[in-house]
Enzyme design. Structure first.
Site, PDB file in Angstrom:
ATOM      1  N   LYS A  14      11.584 -20.334  -0.200  1.00 29.29           N
ATOM      2  CA  LYS A  14      11.069 -19.981   1.118  1.00 29.29           C
ATOM      3  C   LYS A  14      10.417 -21.230   1.731  1.00 29.29           C
ATOM      4  O   LYS A  14       9.628 -21.896   1.083  1.00 29.29           O
ATOM      5  CB  LYS A  14      10.033 -18.865   0.987  1.00 29.29           C
ATOM      6  CG  LYS A  14       9.768 -18.092   2.249  1.00 29.29           C
ATOM      7  CD  LYS A  14       9.067 -16.756   1.921  1.00 29.29           C
ATOM      8  CE  LYS A  14       9.091 -15.808   3.087  1.00 29.29           C
ATOM      9  NZ  LYS A  14       8.565 -14.475   2.761  1.00 29.29           N
ATOM     10  N   ARG A  40       7.604   5.792   7.442  1.00 29.82           N
ATOM     11  CA  ARG A  40       8.591   6.178   6.412  1.00 29.82           C
ATOM     12  C   ARG A  40       7.965   6.970   5.267  1.00 29.82           C
ATOM     13  O   ARG A  40       8.670   7.483   4.408  1.00 29.82           O
ATOM     14  CB  ARG A  40       9.341   4.979   5.863  1.00 29.82           C
ATOM     15  CG  ARG A  40       8.528   3.940   5.208  1.00 29.82           C
ATOM     16  CD  ARG A  40       9.398   2.838   4.587  1.00 29.82           C
ATOM     17  NE  ARG A  40      10.552   2.465   5.396  1.00 29.82           N
ATOM     18  CZ  ARG A  40      11.417   1.499   5.038  1.00 29.82           C
ATOM     19  NH1 ARG A  40      11.247   0.876   3.911  1.00 29.82           N
ATOM     20  NH2 ARG A  40      12.441   1.180   5.793  1.00 29.82           N
ATOM     21  N   GLU A  66       6.200   1.764   0.739  1.00 31.40           N
ATOM     22  CA  GLU A  66       5.135   2.555   1.359  1.00 31.40           C
ATOM     23  C   GLU A  66       5.176   4.015   0.908  1.00 31.40           C
ATOM     24  O   GLU A  66       4.129   4.665   0.800  1.00 31.40           O
ATOM     25  CB  GLU A  66       5.245   2.476   2.893  1.00 31.40           C
ATOM     26  CG  GLU A  66       4.838   1.130   3.485  1.00 31.40           C
ATOM     27  CD  GLU A  66       5.936   0.088   3.420  1.00 31.40           C
ATOM     28  OE1 GLU A  66       7.043   0.407   2.940  1.00 31.40           O
ATOM     29  OE2 GLU A  66       5.688  -1.065   3.845  1.00 31.40           O
TER      30      GLU A  66
HETATM   31  C1  LIG Z   1       8.996  -1.147   5.447  1.00 30.14           C
HETATM   32  C2  LIG Z   1       8.440  -2.525   5.682  1.00 30.14           C
HETATM   33  N1  LIG Z   1       7.269  -2.869   5.111  1.00 30.14           N
HETATM   34  C3  LIG Z   1       6.727  -4.080   5.332  1.00 30.14           C
HETATM   35  C4  LIG Z   1       7.374  -4.994   6.141  1.00 30.14           C
HETATM   36  C5  LIG Z   1       6.731  -6.335   6.447  1.00 30.14           C
HETATM   37  N2  LIG Z   1       7.536  -7.432   5.947  1.00 30.14           N
HETATM   38  C6  LIG Z   1       8.310  -8.148   6.736  1.00 30.14           C
HETATM   39  S1  LIG Z   1       9.137  -9.323   5.913  1.00 30.14           S
HETATM   40  C7  LIG Z   1       8.364  -8.918   4.445  1.00 30.14           C
HETATM   41  C8  LIG Z   1       8.651  -9.665   3.194  1.00 30.14           C
HETATM   42  C9  LIG Z   1      10.117  -9.582   2.887  1.00 30.14           C
HETATM   43  O1  LIG Z   1      10.358 -10.259   1.659  1.00 30.14           O
HETATM   44  P1  LIG Z   1      11.863 -10.554   1.301  1.00 30.14           P
HETATM   45  O2  LIG Z   1      12.680  -9.334   1.508  1.00 30.14           O
HETATM   46  O3  LIG Z   1      11.857 -11.149  -0.045  1.00 30.14           O
HETATM   47  O4  LIG Z   1      12.344 -11.601   2.405  1.00 30.14           O
HETATM   48  P2  LIG Z   1      11.884 -13.134   2.552  1.00 30.14           P
HETATM   49  O5  LIG Z   1      10.813 -13.131   3.623  1.00 30.14           O
HETATM   50  O6  LIG Z   1      11.392 -13.598   1.230  1.00 30.14           O
HETATM   51  O7  LIG Z   1      13.118 -13.849   3.003  1.00 30.14           O
HETATM   52  C10 LIG Z   1       7.538  -7.841   4.637  1.00 30.14           C
HETATM   53  C11 LIG Z   1       6.723  -7.207   3.570  1.00 30.14           C
HETATM   54  C12 LIG Z   1       8.596  -4.592   6.729  1.00 30.14           C
HETATM   55  N3  LIG Z   1       9.262  -5.406   7.583  1.00 30.14           N
HETATM   56  N4  LIG Z   1       9.102  -3.377   6.482  1.00 30.14           N
HETATM   57 MG   LIG Z   2      11.748 -13.047  -0.729  1.00 29.86          MG
END
Ligand SMILES: Cc1ncc(C[n+]2csc(CCOP(=O)(O)OP(=O)(O)O)c2C)c(N)n1
Ligand SMILES: [Mg+2]
Ligand SMILES: CC(=O)[C@@H](O)[C@H](O)COP(=O)(O)O
Length: 648
Positions: free
Chosen positions: A291, A405, A377
């Protein structure tokens, strides 16, 4: 400066990219140059607008490889959560839009069908892409359409339950489908849980592929005796997998596993994707990425690798340029810690967002009392029910939109059991840059119907601290405390309190009772001042606890000529709607006008812009109120119904 000149400033090759076809014919060397130019472009542009710079720097090579192997839009490329689709947008002709990224009328921060035929999933909620992919692949199979479906899912999103429901079905369906696990080991913070451990065990076992290559080399020198030799090799590979590399989990599910592959090596990813494309069934390509890759301030940002700076930041340091303000989140974090110091039964739960929700502050002092459940969640809510059954009082801190959700879990696992769980909803109401699927506008309607659940909407820091304590003192059912994004409102003292209701302003005349919900308290005061200039008296009240509607509001309404409510949430089923029902039930025949957010998909922009577009400003509300009350003057005998026709 023309778009071409601007883009070309970030690199000669990038200026030549108008669509995916332009990257298909590039050489390996050109791709390396282009990747560097894309990084330069992302840092230059997103540092001015804010946005998900860390995640997108991590998928440059991945996205290049996807667009070289697959033919979007005939082949469908899906992005889980969608915050990592900037490179996809750059490669599909939208470089010019980045100057207005996440701004009103500008490029969305997520895929947008209105922007491009290459985009499909617009919902920014995590863990949905594999379910979309399963459905798409089934549709193409049934329609006999030879189209590839590719879903990029992060290791964080993979901790969401829907992903496992989808994988279960994808395996059974057996359709051709490519799942690219973008494994950078992080959500915001390092990804948690057994799955994360499993993925890291895979990451740390590249030996599997090397051992396999050794065996292949060794056997390669022996003249192949046809099929038997292949069987031997395959058996060796199987043996190695089961012994050395524990990715059997995916293959035991019935989904082929390819990897781990270096996600920053375009050729390696392309090779894995081509193998997956031609496999003829569901395949997981496990890409290991970093990242923020290639940008030191992001790579070294221990908090969240510059996951999503909300506004412009310094390119050299990654630090936000805007002066820090005291945010609602900070007030919550401080008060929660103060309460936790006094009450050992108080524990915290986060869904992979400890820092953004403020729970991290509690975790730093009491690590054993904070649980990060991953992006889960629904599990968070029912796990909280378990914690409450175990004698604790859990605080589940999530963004308002993400609790949507978990409605069933809140309704039946928590509320039906009358359990003391407090849900703290940050980013409630219109947020702005993240657009419609991030707007926390549903909670006061959706959770307002839950029997025994009480919702508080503080108007400032003082009432946030007070109502959080009241919530944690509630032990016969769930409570919700919801507040908006950004800087906390200035403290607005009450003149007096009627039951739970704070009277903020009153006049000798009782023309209008203005019910200002939550952070709209200040707006209410400004409306009262404007309407007073027209000679009318406005009583401004803050219900504090907004659902169920306090009975005192009904009593107060009875002594006024007009009731107006204004809330940062959807009108339908909102506080105003509920107040109208309470007035009807009590046969208090005072006209009511309820103002709020229409239940609709409102575009992205700034919070202030969207609220203004919706007429939720002091000037607009004052104009409306003056109009209504003066019309009452003109027709005193005509009682309008206690609510306006629902306009949604
Ligand atoms: C249901 C839900 N909960 C929380 C979020 C907030 N959120 C946005 S991106 C993220 C992290 C995502 O991690 P990953 O899937 O590993 O993607 P990366 O950012 O590492 O590419 C979160 C928790 C969301 N978008 N949807
Ligand atoms: Mg990730
Ligand atoms: C994609 C996502 O859900 C989050 O990263 C979100 O963009 C954060 O929003 P804030 O900037 O309000 O924390």
């Amino acid at each position: 400066m023309s778009v071409e000149e601007d883009t070309a400033n970030h690199g000669r090759l990038l200026g030549t990219v108008r669509g995916p076809q332009d990257v298909k014919r590039m050489s390996g060397e050109e791709l390396d140059v282009l990747a560097a130019e894309i990084r330069d472009f992302l840092i230059a542009k997103v540092s001015r607008t804010g946005g998900h710079v860390g995640p997108n720097l991590g998928v440059v090579e991945l996205t290049l490889a996807m667009h070289r192997v697959f033919d979007s839009p005939r082949d469908r490329l899906l992005f889980d959560t969608g915050h990592q689709a900037y490179v996809h947008k750059i490669l599909t002709g939208r470089q010019a839009g980045f100057d207005k990224l996440r701004q009103r009328g500008g490029l969305s921060g997520y895929p947008s069908q209105a922007e491009s035929e290459h985009d499909l999933i617009e919902n920014s909620h995590a863990s949905t892409a594999l379910s979309y992919a399963d459905g798409l692949a089934k549709a193409y199979a049934l329609r006999g359409e030879a189209r590839s479906v590719v879903a990029v899912v992060g290791d964080g999103a993979l901790t969401g339950g829907m992903c496992w429901e989808a994988l279960n079905n994808i395996a059974t369906a057996g359709n051709s489908l490519v799942i690219v696990v973008n494994d950078n080991g992080r959500s915001y913070s390092p990804t948690i849980g057994g799955l994360a451990d499993h993925l890291s065990s895979l990451r740390l076992n590249p030996g599997y592929e090397k051992v396999l290559d050794t065996v292949k080399d060794a056997l390669g020198s022996t003249p192949l005796v046809g099929k038997p030799m292949y069987e031997v090799l395959h058996a060796v590979k199987k043996g190695i997998k089961d012994a050395v590399a524990p990715q059997a989990m995916f293959e035991d599910l019935g989904i082929k596993y390819v990897g781990p592959v270096d996600g920053h090596d375009v050729a390696a990813v392309e090779s894995a994707l081509r193998a997956a494309k031609n496999f003829g069934g569901p395949v997981i390509v496990h890409a290991v990425t970093r990242k923020g890759y290639g940008y030191r301030p992001a790579e070294e940002d221990e908090a969240d690798c510059l996951h999503g700076p909300g506004s412009a930041f310094d390119v050299e340091t990654g630090a936000l340029l805007a002066a820090p303000s005291v945010k609602w989140t900070h007030v919550f974090a401080d008060e929660l810690l103060a309460i936790a110091d006094e009450r050992p039964d108080v524990v915290g739960i986060t869904a992979a967002m400890a820092e953004p929700t403020g729970i991290a502050k509690l975790a730093r002092k009491y690590p054993e009392r904070v649980y990060d459940v991953g992006i889960a969640e629904q599990h968070a809510a029912t796990s909280a029910a378990g914690l409450a059954l175990g004698g604790l009082h859990p605080v589940v801190a999530v963004y308002a939109t993400f609790l949507n959700r978990a409605f069933d879990q809140v309704l039946l696992d928590v509320a039906m059991h009358k359990l003391p769980v407090t849900f703290v909803l940050d980013r409630a109401g219109i947020t702005g840059p993240d657009g419609p699927s991030h707007y926390g506008i549903w909670d006061m309607s959706v959770f307002g119907v839950v029997p025994g659940l009480r919702i508080a909407a503080p108007r400032d820091a003082a009432t946030l601290r007070e109502e959080l304590r009241e919530a944690l003192a509630t032990d016969d059912g769930p409570t919700v405390v919801r507040f908006p994004t950004g800087a906390v409102a200035a403290d607005l003292p009450a003149l007096r309190r009627v039951g739970p209701v704070d009277v903020l302003a009153e006049s000798a005349r009782t023309d209008v009772l203005l019910v200002a919900v939550g952070s709209f308290g200040q707006l209410g005061m400004e409306v009262a001042a404007r309407v007073a200039e027209q000679g009318y008296g406005v009583t401004v009240v803050d219900p504090r606890w907004v659902r169920p509607v306090p009975a005192e509001l009904v009593e107060l309404a009875a002594s006024h000529r007009l009731v107006v409510s204004v809330e940062d949430g959807v009108r339908v089923g909102g506080v105003g709607d509920a107040l109208g029902q309470a007035l009807r039930d009590a046969d208090v025949r005072v006209p009511l006008k309820d103002l709020g957010v229409p239940a609709d998909w409102h575009p992205h922009g700034t919070r202030a812009q969207i609220l203004a577009d919706l007429g939720l400003t002091a000037q607009d509300v004052a104009r409306d109120v003056t109009g209504w009350i003066s019309r009452l003057d003109a027709t005193p005998d005509r009682l309008t119904p206690t609510n306006t026709p629902a306009q949604n």
